[in-house]
Scaffold this active site. Structure first.
Site, PDB file in Angstrom:
ATOM      1  N   TYR A 141      -2.327  -6.733   6.003  1.00  0.00           N
ATOM      2  CA  TYR A 141      -3.635  -6.854   5.354  1.00  0.00           C
ATOM      3  C   TYR A 141      -3.770  -8.171   4.597  1.00  0.00           C
ATOM      4  O   TYR A 141      -4.873  -8.656   4.383  1.00  0.00           O
ATOM      5  CB  TYR A 141      -3.841  -5.708   4.351  1.00  0.00           C
ATOM      6  N   LYS A 192       8.652   0.674  12.323  1.00  0.00           N
ATOM      7  CA  LYS A 192       8.698   0.425  13.769  1.00  0.00           C
ATOM      8  C   LYS A 192       9.892  -0.485  14.008  1.00  0.00           C
ATOM      9  O   LYS A 192       9.774  -1.576  14.580  1.00  0.00           O
ATOM     10  CB  LYS A 192       7.365  -0.196  14.230  1.00  0.00           C
ATOM     11  N   ASP A 224       5.098   5.837  15.683  1.00  0.00           N
ATOM     12  CA  ASP A 224       4.458   6.590  16.772  1.00  0.00           C
ATOM     13  C   ASP A 224       4.925   8.046  16.748  1.00  0.00           C
ATOM     14  O   ASP A 224       4.136   8.978  16.894  1.00  0.00           O
ATOM     15  CB  ASP A 224       4.699   5.922  18.134  1.00  0.00           C
ATOM     16  N   ASP A 248      -2.485   3.342   6.314  1.00  0.00           N
ATOM     17  CA  ASP A 248      -3.932   3.472   6.503  1.00  0.00           C
ATOM     18  C   ASP A 248      -4.205   4.479   7.619  1.00  0.00           C
ATOM     19  O   ASP A 248      -5.027   5.394   7.483  1.00  0.00           O
ATOM     20  CB  ASP A 248      -4.518   2.098   6.865  1.00  0.00           C
TER      21      ASP A 248
HETATM   22  C1  IPM Z   1      -8.787   2.833   3.203  1.00  0.00           C
HETATM   23  C2  IPM Z   1      -9.865   2.097   3.939  1.00  0.00           C
HETATM   24  C3  IPM Z   1      -9.733   0.631   3.595  1.00  0.00           C
HETATM   25  C4  IPM Z   1      -8.386   0.154   4.081  1.00  0.00           C
HETATM   26  C5  IPM Z   1     -10.860  -0.266   4.155  1.00  0.00           C
HETATM   27  C6  IPM Z   1     -12.233   0.208   3.724  1.00  0.00           C
HETATM   28  C7  IPM Z   1     -10.658  -1.703   3.773  1.00  0.00           C
HETATM   29  O1  IPM Z   1      -9.779   2.347   5.305  1.00  0.00           O
HETATM   30  O2  IPM Z   1      -8.751   2.748   1.957  1.00  0.00           O
HETATM   31  O3  IPM Z   1      -7.981   3.503   3.855  1.00  0.00           O
HETATM   32  O4  IPM Z   1      -8.219  -0.144   5.277  1.00  0.00           O
HETATM   33  O5  IPM Z   1      -7.486   0.076   3.261  1.00  0.00           O
HETATM   34 MG    MG Z   2      -8.374   3.854   5.822  1.00  0.00          MG
END
Ligand code: IPM
Ligand code: MG
Length: 360
Positions: A141, A192, A224, A248
């Site tokens: 990210y 992974k 996975d 996520d």
């Molecule tokens: C989450 C959401 C966020 C992320 C998005 C909205 C940026 O999906 O909090 O899980 O990917 O972290």
């Molecule tokens: Mg999310």
């Protein structure tokens, strides 16, 4: 000590559900001795409309000054075409990163009254109580370099970087061990490592800490397989700890096991346990302003705030018991109702929780 709570309603159903949680906190203040004061600020699409930035300076400053932050949800189709750098999602990622909220707790708990709402058979999910710990301020990210470039041969190339430093891995792994220790003592680290070097390091660092936590049973699983196991036999897990992106994905999956993503809270904590609390679900623009949104994930997020940041565990227990009682009594918003069940709106659900606060 009076706790300073910053409320960021955000977009879509955000104002309705944060309003609901504020009413619950207000009731705790009036009747159960919670010492707090509220402040409000703009974040997300509404902040883009007002200030041209999803996380305005004033909001960031208020977030720094607050003891804890409760967020509704951000984003919606209206801002999907906005330039990437100022999108609502970017504001959220910046808030997490600027305030160092690296430890994201996403519990997936099935309330007994909702066992039928899951897409899995009730016996597979009954009693489910899994804690997903997602690293929130690193990994793909935030890794550099990132971008979309023009190659010499005329093709465009998009790229991101998946990178973790050993100290980032260590601090989130420690959160995993500490939390597992307070629950059922089982920690599963998801990676992974059969493909990625960064996962190889992840596994090495996690293993290196294990001797310090002899009371925690540590295991490792490839992501996975973890996805498969979560739908095959989710009750095998106690605490999962994983990277930003794996977390996520797995947390949405785990959310669905419980029947409604409208039920799930989350906490994002820094090293001093200050935190940002938000429901796992999104801004649901399709049902905004109709008064039908389920406020429970946000109310339960306020409860996590009481427990993890404000050191008000007894009040958190009270809120969670009230929610359990309301569900057991059959009160349902549309998202968690069976076909023939009567449904209530946001306000009626909130009132029911507040009434139950005094009864539990
Ligand atoms: C989450 C959401 C966020 C992320 C998005 C909205 C940026 O999906 O909090 O899980 O990917 O972290
Ligand atoms: Mg999310």
């Amino acid at each position: 000590m009076t706790h300073k709570i910053l409320l960021l309603a955000g977009d879509g159903i955000g104002p309705e559900i944060v309003g609901a949680a504020e009413q619950v906190l207000q009731a705790l203040k009036e009747r159960h001795g919670l010492a707090c004061e509220f402040e409000h600020a703009l974040m997300g699409g509404c902040a883009i409309d007002a200030h041209g930035d999803s996380l305005p300076e004033a909001t960031l400053a208020a977030a720094r000054a607050a003891d804890a932050i409760l967020l509704g949800a951000v984003g919606g189709p209206k801002w999907d075409k906005v330039e990437r750098a100022i999108r609502p999602e970017r504001g959220l990622l910046r808030l997490r990163s600027e305030l160092g909220f690296y430890c994201n707790l996403r519990p997936a708990v099935l309330y007994p009254a909702l066992a039928d709402a899951s897409s899995l058979r009730p016996e597979v999910v009954a009693g489910l109580d899994v804690m997903i710990i997602r690293e929130l301020t690193g990994g793909i990210y935030f890794g550099q370099p990132r971008g979309i470039e023009q190659d010499a041969d005329g093709h465009r190339r998009g790229f991101n970087t998946l990178v973790y430093r050993d100290d980032e891995i260590e601090r989130i792994a420690r959160s995993g061990f500490e939390i597992a220790r307070k629950r059922n003592g089982r920690l599963c680290s998801v990676d992974k490592a059969n493909v990625l070097e960064v996962s190889e390091l992840w596994r090495e660092v996690v293993d290196g800490l294990a001797p310090e936590y002899p009371d925690v049973e540590l295991s490792h699983m490839y992501v996975d397989n973890a996805a498969m196991q979560l739908v095959r036999a989710p009750k095998q897990f106690d605490v999962l700890v994983t990277t930003n992106m794996f977390g996520d994905i797995l947390s949405d999956l785990a959310a669905m096991l419980t029947g409604s993503i409208g039920m799930l809270p989350s906490a994002s904590l820094d090293a001093a346990s200050k935190g940002l609390f938000e429901p796992v679900h999104g801004s649901a623009p399709d049902i905004a302003r109709q008064g039908v949104a389920n406020p429970l994930a946000t109310i339960l997020s306020a409860s996590m705030m009481l427990r993890y940041t404000l050191d008000e565990g007894a009040l958190a227990d009270r809120v969670e018991a009230a929610v359990g009682q309301v569900l057991a009594a059959g009160v349902r918003t549309a998202d968690i109702a069976g076909a023939s069940e009567r449904t209530v709106g946001t306000q009626e659900m909130t009132a029911a929780v507040i009434a139950a606060l005094d009864a539990v």
